[in-house]
Design a protein around this motif. Structure first.
Motif, mmCIF file in Angstrom:
data_model
loop_
_atom_site.group_PDB
_atom_site.id
_atom_site.type_symbol
_atom_site.label_atom_id
_atom_site.label_comp_id
_atom_site.label_asym_id
_atom_site.label_seq_id
_atom_site.Cartn_x
_atom_site.Cartn_y
_atom_site.Cartn_z
ATOM 1 N N UNK A 3 0.632 2.219 4.072
ATOM 2 C CA UNK A 3 1.545 2.139 3.069
ATOM 3 C C UNK A 3 1.123 3.251 2.290
ATOM 4 N N UNK A 4 1.862 3.490 1.900
ATOM 5 C CA UNK A 4 2.513 4.620 0.035
ATOM 6 C C UNK A 4 3.134 4.641 -0.312
ATOM 7 N N UNK A 5 3.398 4.181 -1.715
ATOM 8 C CA UNK A 5 3.933 4.212 -3.008
ATOM 9 C C UNK A 5 4.654 5.161 -3.115
ATOM 10 N N UNK A 6 6.023 5.471 -3.668
ATOM 11 C CA UNK A 6 6.941 6.265 -4.113
ATOM 12 C C UNK A 6 6.228 7.710 -4.205
ATOM 13 N N UNK A 8 3.110 8.475 -3.568
ATOM 14 C CA UNK A 8 2.597 9.107 -2.837
ATOM 15 C C UNK A 8 0.373 9.072 -3.836
ATOM 16 N N UNK A 9 0.908 7.861 -4.189
ATOM 17 C CA UNK A 9 -0.507 7.716 -5.063
ATOM 18 C C UNK A 9 -1.586 6.004 -4.450
ATOM 19 N N UNK A 10 -0.617 4.857 -4.680
ATOM 20 C CA UNK A 10 -1.410 3.699 -4.178
ATOM 21 C C UNK A 10 -1.450 4.001 -2.309
ATOM 22 N N UNK A 11 -2.141 3.083 -1.892
ATOM 23 C CA UNK A 11 -1.908 3.268 0.264
ATOM 24 C C UNK A 11 -2.884 1.996 -0.366
ATOM 25 N N UNK A 12 -2.514 1.529 0.835
ATOM 26 C CA UNK A 12 -2.632 -0.282 1.186
ATOM 27 C C UNK A 12 -2.869 0.327 3.308
#
Length: 764
Positions: A3-6, A8-12
């Motif tokens: 899952x990537x934030x809008x 494209x900085x954080x991912x889990x």
């Protein structure tokens, strides 16, 4: 799954487990043909936990929410079942049950008079069935014995049962019955009897074959509408006397009848009573109940006791065993030979001694302890051995012992009916001993205290005699004492016994603030400074002597070395403590610029001024004297001098070069009078920018009240602050030139008070 934030900085990353349950299997009985009216459907499953039965595949008409369903099929009928597992998955199935059984219902139980005919009828509930009928007993069936409605005539009064044997076209058989009752129209008065029981209650009975249809009218003027039904009934009359009782058949019967009987109600022949007493009473009580009931007209033949605690008895004088005191709602029901059943309920309070002292109490050496702190003072006590007790009859005697002793208490209730014996062991543990350090003086800022005890299970250190909020746990703790400080140590053994001791420790460590490395230009001087932070008298010895101009034995020598030099400082105090430290003086051909300011530079006693050294960036600072500064190590300390003081700021730049500047703050003692407090005698609010506002002036004012009045005595202005002046207006309008009176009251900084009245001229 990632899952990537809008942005494209954080991912889990997350994982999802997909469970595929085992397929649901449903096991039903085979399709079945039955002759019985009912059939029990049963369903089983390998994983099912919920079951739903219905007569339609959409499961709208539910007939059961269990794994079984009792059904009554008429002809071929499909039954559907839905089975659900723990995951919510489901499966369905169905079974066909063909109901060929005979389904009939009796058409009623007729009641007729003697000699009359009656119809015995059954109703076929399944119109598709073709039935044959055979009514019995045949000798009392007159007509239509092979139909659904037979005409019968019972051979005797009372109830006669007629049976019908049936068979349908499928060969299924069934038996049903109809009861036909014949009313005996002859007089039945001889079959009626009455019996008076306790109080004014009368029991009525009839052995007539018509008795089940009787309606009793008791003829009581106090209750005109009172009635009863059936073969047996009772009524409680309001008073003794003669009463006429009327008996009729129930309304709607084909042959009505009326019977009259006169009864006499006198004083009660029955008295229900009982008493109780202790048979024995220690930890367990045996209570003897004794029946005192009497029946003057009959023998008592039965007793039924209910003690309200789940125990019952059926003998005249039962005994009851109780493990603890209780309040029992005791009910006694006696039965007499004449049919009377009489009841008495009485609340019986049975107290037992509730005494449960602790088996063991701890009597620490030298301490007094109570043997039974929770004792009930309403009991009587006798403790032994009495020679060790100040009062052996006390509920909670207090003892102080030298050795472990077993005490016995005989406890008796207030009535003297119950008595128990209890023992309490007063354990005297070995005496708790400990070793703590002697009072001492140290030169270090911190010291580790040690304590030892062979018996102690817990050791806690405290810095107050209240012994709260421990500062350490265990045999040792490190403290930073004052001059001196007292510390307390508490020892607790496995029995809970406590020993408290203390130790006094004084720390006389030398603490000075020594300026860091100093950089000066060649030929310049540097004032080294060792600031005493303890207040103790110290001796100073600076070395080497080269470059020390003066003050080698003071806290602040003046030095001017020709080369970079580290000066050693040996300090000692009167307590024999010493400290060795050093400071470096670096030679650098540069003098950093510095200037110092005070705002304000003139103060009244108790006021403060903001000191500022410039430039500030990259410098370190030392202001002196430091005693009246909030922080002598910053560029802008706040000074609160008590007298006129010249402050020196010494700065060091990043290269180590130093420079200093002086600033003087003048301190004056404010005088609470003129000219230190001044009110102008005129002002001109005419818009020319000069003398527009009238202020009260003064450098000694702490609080004030200033009011201005016109010539009619009307107040046109007031102020409580020297910062708030009058602009010559009143109620938002400019006033005309005029002379105004004023009143001034001032509380000065030195605590004095100043009053003045005067005149002010408003000029346009």
């Amino acid at each position: 799954m990632t899952i990537t934030d809008a942005n494209d900085f954080c991912q889990i990353e997350r994982q999802i487990k997909v469970v595929i349950p085992e397929a649901i299997e449903i096991y039903l009985p085979p399709d079945t043909v039955i002759c019985s009216p009912d059939f029990l459907l049963e369903a089983t499953s390998n994983t099912g936990v919920q079951y739903y039965w219905a007569t339609d595949p959409e499961f709208v008409n539910l007939i059961s929410l269990a794994d079984t369903a009792l059904v009554t099929p008429f002809g071929p009928t499909a039954y559907h079942v839905l089975v659900r597992d723990i995951y919510g998955c489901f499966n369905t199935s169905e079974v066909l049950i063909t109901g060929n059984g005979i389904n009939v219902a009796p058409g009623g139980n007729p009641i007729v008079c003697e000699g009359d005919l009656a119809a015995a009828v059954v109703v076929n509930l399944d119109p598709t069935d073709t039935l044959s009928f055979n009514w019995q007993p045949s000798d009392q069936v007159l007509f239509y014995g092979n139909t659904a409605a037979a005409v019968v005539q019972p051979a005797q009064s009372g109830a006669t049962t007629f049976y019908v044997n049936m068979e349908n076209q499928f060969g299924c058989t069934a038996i049903d019955s109809v009861i036909v009752t014949v009313i005996d129209t002859s007089s039945q008065l001889a079959f009626i009897s009455d019996t008076q029981c306790s109080g004014y209650t009368v029991n009525f009975n009839s052995s007539s074959i018509n008795a089940s249809y009787y309606v009793w009218h008791f003829g009581d003027p106090a209750a005109p509408g009172a009635s009863g039904q059936g073969a047996a009934t009772s009524h409680t009359y309001a008073a003794p006397g003669d009463y006429t009782v009327m008996v009729t058949l129930a309304p709607g019967l084909p042959c009505p009848d009326t019977l009259l009987r006169t009864i006499s109600v006198g004083q009660s022949p029955v008295n229900v009573d009982f008493t109780w007493s202790y048979e024995s009473c220690t930890d367990t009580a045996v209570i003897q109940f004794t029946d005192l009931s009497a029946n003057a007209q009959s023998d008592i033949t039965g007793w039924q006791w209910n003690f309200g605690n789940g125990q019952t008895a059926d003998i005249p004088n039962p005994s009851l065993v109780l493990q603890s005191g209780a309040i029992l709602p005791v009910t006694l029901v006696i039965s007499s030979a004449n049919g009377c059943v009489d009841t008495l309920q009485r609340q019986v309070v049975i107290p037992l001694i509730e005494a449960n002292p602790a088996d063991t109490v701890i009597a620490c050496a030298g301490e007094a302890v109570g043997l039974y702190p929770g004792a009930n003072p309403s009991y009587s006590y006798q403790w032994s051995p009495s020679v060790l007790l100040p009062d052996p009859t006390a509920a909670n005697p207090v003892v102080s012992l030298q050795q472990t002793t077993v005490f016995t208490a005989t406890i008796t209730d207030a009535q003297g009916a119950c008595e128990v014996t209890r023992t309490v062991t007063a354990v005297v543990p070995p005496a708790l001993t400990a070793a703590v350090p002697a009072d001492t003086v140290v030169c270090e800022p911190s010291v580790t205290l040690q304590a030892q005890s062979e018996q102690a299970a817990f050791i806690h250190w405290f810095d107050t005699p209240a012994l709260i909020n421990p500062i350490g746990v265990g045999n040792s703790t490190t403290v930073m004492p004052g001059r001196p400080s007292k510390y307390y140590v508490r020892f607790i053994d496995d029995y809970g016994c406590v020993l408290v001791d203390s130790v006094s420790v004084g720390s006389y460590a030398i603490s000075v603030l020594l300026e860091g490395a100093t950089t000066i230009c060649i030929g310049d001087t540097a004032q080294l400074l060792a600031t005493n932070l303890t207040g103790d008298a110290l001796t100073y010895n600076w070395s080497p002597q080269e470059g020390i101009i003066e003050g080698a034995d003071t806290y602040s020598p003046l030095v001017s070395p020709s080369v970079s030099t580290t000066y050693q400082l040996a300090i000692s105090n009167v307590y024999g403590c010493s400290l060795d430290t050093s400071v470096a003086v670096n030679i650098f051909n540069y003098v950093p610029p510095v200037s110092a300011f005070a705002e304000p530079d003139t103060l009244a006693t108790g006021e403060s001024s903001q000191l500022t050294a410039e430039p500030a960036e990259g410098y370190t600072y030392l202001w002196s004297p430091a005693g009246t500064l909030d922080n002598p190590l910053i560029a802008n300390p706040v000074a609160t001098p008590l007298e006129t003081t010249t402050y020196k700021v010494t700065v060091r730049d990043p290269s180590g070069c130093i420079n200093s500047a002086l600033v003087t703050i003048v301190v004056f003692d404010p005088v609470c009078r003129e000219p230190n407090i001044y009110v102008p005698n005129g002002f001109s609010p005419n818009g020319d920018g000069l003398n527009e506002i009238l202020y009260v002036r003064g450098n000694a004012i702490d609080e004030m009240y200033f009011a201005i009045y016109n010539r009619w005595g009307e107040k046109v202005f007031e102020s409580r602050s020297p910062e708030i002046g009058w602009d010559g207006t009143f109620r938002g309008k400019l006033l005309e030139p005029e002379v105004f009176g004023y009143f001034l009251e001032v509380n000065c900084l030195n605590g004095e008070t100043y009053f003045k009245k005067g005149n002010i001229t408003l000029i346009r």
